[in-house]
Design a protein around this motif. Structure first.
Motif, PDB file in Angstrom:
ATOM      1  N   LYS A  95      43.523  37.159  35.648  1.00  0.00           N
ATOM      2  CA  LYS A  95      42.209  37.421  36.230  1.00  0.00           C
ATOM      3  C   LYS A  95      42.355  38.439  37.355  1.00  0.00           C
ATOM      4  N   VAL A  96      41.483  39.459  37.339  1.00  0.00           N
ATOM      5  CA  VAL A  96      41.570  40.548  38.305  1.00  0.00           C
ATOM      6  C   VAL A  96      40.306  40.599  39.162  1.00  0.00           C
ATOM      7  N   LEU A  97      40.489  40.576  40.464  1.00  0.00           N
ATOM      8  CA  LEU A  97      39.379  40.758  41.398  1.00  0.00           C
ATOM      9  C   LEU A  97      39.227  42.238  41.712  1.00  0.00           C
ATOM     10  N   PHE A 115      40.726  42.682  30.657  1.00  0.00           N
ATOM     11  CA  PHE A 115      41.100  41.656  31.618  1.00  0.00           C
ATOM     12  C   PHE A 115      39.900  40.781  31.975  1.00  0.00           C
ATOM     13  N   ASN A 116      40.177  39.575  32.405  1.00  0.00           N
ATOM     14  CA  ASN A 116      39.167  38.680  32.956  1.00  0.00           C
ATOM     15  C   ASN A 116      38.867  39.175  34.372  1.00  0.00           C
ATOM     16  N   VAL A 117      37.635  39.599  34.628  1.00  0.00           N
ATOM     17  CA  VAL A 117      37.304  40.311  35.861  1.00  0.00           C
ATOM     18  C   VAL A 117      36.282  39.543  36.694  1.00  0.00           C
ATOM     19  N   CYS A 118      36.462  39.575  38.000  1.00  0.00           N
ATOM     20  CA  CYS A 118      35.471  39.075  38.951  1.00  0.00           C
ATOM     21  C   CYS A 118      35.327  40.111  40.058  1.00  0.00           C
ATOM     22  N   ALA A 133      35.604  35.598  47.531  1.00  0.00           N
ATOM     23  CA  ALA A 133      35.809  35.783  46.091  1.00  0.00           C
ATOM     24  C   ALA A 133      37.154  35.232  45.642  1.00  0.00           C
ATOM     25  N   ILE A 134      38.179  35.396  46.480  1.00  0.00           N
ATOM     26  CA  ILE A 134      39.493  34.847  46.141  1.00  0.00           C
ATOM     27  C   ILE A 134      39.442  33.324  46.121  1.00  0.00           C
ATOM     28  N   ILE A 141      45.265  38.900  40.445  1.00  0.00           N
ATOM     29  CA  ILE A 141      45.456  40.257  40.951  1.00  0.00           C
ATOM     30  C   ILE A 141      44.212  40.682  41.725  1.00  0.00           C
ATOM     31  N   PHE A 142      44.421  41.382  42.819  1.00  0.00           N
ATOM     32  CA  PHE A 142      43.335  42.018  43.556  1.00  0.00           C
ATOM     33  C   PHE A 142      43.622  43.519  43.563  1.00  0.00           C
ATOM     34  N   ALA A 143      42.801  44.304  42.859  1.00  0.00           N
ATOM     35  CA  ALA A 143      42.978  45.763  42.765  1.00  0.00           C
ATOM     36  C   ALA A 143      41.818  46.442  43.482  1.00  0.00           C
ATOM     37  N   PHE A 144      42.111  47.375  44.394  1.00  0.00           N
ATOM     38  CA  PHE A 144      41.062  47.893  45.270  1.00  0.00           C
ATOM     39  C   PHE A 144      41.472  49.214  45.897  1.00  0.00           C
TER      40      PHE A 144
END
Length: 360
Positions: A95-97, A115-118, A133-134, A141-144
């Motif tokens: 899951k990727v934030l 990917f499973n995204v939020c 959100a976390i 994963i947190f991608a930013f």
């Protein structure tokens, strides 16, 4: 800083407020690039005989500039290629934030791969939104982006360090293309697991170069087991089979990466702390001027600190009007993006403000 402006020919005829789109080529870098190609011209393949030493030196320069180990530096033509290579090695069940409205090179790259995204919302309370959100979604994963490309909202670095300490199992992947070169930065102390950057903006490296920084052992986590198994069973040179080789496949360009190294040394000579101080002063002044003219969105006005990217109210007509006055900007999102570097001055902002005031 004003004396340095002579290095940049574009500034002689333009008020350049567009580094977020492209950093500028400058005289001494042009000289380096010409000498590089002259050496290649007269040396042919002999010119490339010491390329391994050359690229190792580039990695050392990058590592020293950003507080990393050169063994954890990977060279890549740009952030997007490096990031997509990372994603190709990650289990698609993770899951990727993401941040809503973040740069497409991040968000589309993730969503297009299934990917499973939020999401967390980008506004005045973006840091709290991320932590909420976390807690709610428990991403892997947190991608930013460290700095948002449309409105310049910058995520607080101290917040990221504290957040990583609180959630050590979440992999933090940061795009620093709109950040690197604007202030001093210590990667090893940042809490970020992977940081990527293209070198053509604030680093002034020109196009075709970038890098990824990895914390210790992170490369192992994002390399497919099939790749690791295959590499262990071959006798090929490690340059073809190492964990880094997945990113650095094929020939790297000494022209492009030499330009990046040259510009990092150029910025070092100026002093990154001096650049940071100057840019903080410009940012505060620009924010004050744009606020007087009621040009900024509420989210930016509520933030205590801001980057050197602003999005002011305006349309294509205003954008063309600025261009007629030799003020170079970009149309982005809901308005006109203004971005400042060390070669900009308060006079640049005053000129923009005067033109805006008369236009209104």
């Amino acid at each position: 800083m004003k004396n340095l402006r002579k290095e940049f020919p574009v500034l002689s005829n333009n008020t350049y407020l567009n580094t977020a789109s492209s950093g500028l080529l400058y005289d001494s870098l042009l000289e380096f690039r010409q000498e590089h190609d002259l050496d290649f011209l007269i040396g042919g393949s002999l010119f490339r005989d010491s390329q391994q030493i050359f690229f190792n030196n580039v990695r050392k320069t990058i590592a020293a500039f950003f507080g990393s180990s050169d063994t954890n530096v990977v060279l890549t033509p740009n952030f997007s290629l490096g990031f997509n290579t990372i994603l190709s090695g990650v289990d698609k069940n993770k899951k990727v934030l993401l941040l809503d409205e973040d740069y497409p090179s991040i968000n589309f790259a993730v969503t297009s791969k299934g990917f499973n995204v939020c999401y967390a919302t980008i506004d005045a309370t973006v840091e709290q939104n991320i932590e909420d959100a976390i807690q709610k979604h428990q991403p892997d994963i947190f991608a930013f982006s460290l700095v948002q490309y449309i409105n310049g909202i910058a995520i607080d670095l101290d917040f990221l360090t504290q957040l990583k300490a609180k959630y050590p199992n979440v992999l933090f992947i940061a795009d620093a293309t709109q950040f690197c070169g604007t202030r001093a930065f210590d990667f090893n102390a940042s809490g970020i697991d992977i940081l990527g950057c293209s070198g053509y903006k604030w680093l002034l490296g020109g196009y075709g170069n970038g890098f990824m920084l990895f914390n210790h052992n992170v490369l192992d986590q994002i390399t497919p087991s099939l790749y690791i198994d295959a590499a262990a069973k071959t006798n090929y040179d490690p340059s073809y089979t190492s964990l880094q080789a997945r990113f650095e496949c094929g020939h790297l360009d000494t022209f492009n990466f030499g330009s990046l190294q040259y510009s990092l040394n150029f910025l070092n000579k100026i002093g990154i702390s001096i650049i940071e101080e100057h840019m903080n002063t410009l940012s505060d002044y620009a924010k004050s001027e744009f606020t007087k003219l009621n040009l900024l969105e509420e989210s930016v006005l509520k933030r205590q600190r801001h980057s050197t990217i602003f999005n002011i109210k305006g349309d294509q007509e205003l954008h063309l009007h600025l261009k007629k006055h030799h003020i170079i900007t970009s149309l982005r999102g809901p308005g006109i993006r203004i971005s400042l570097h060390f070669y900009n001055t308060k006079e640049d902002i005053k000129k923009l403000s005067d033109v805006l005031y008369r236009y209104r």
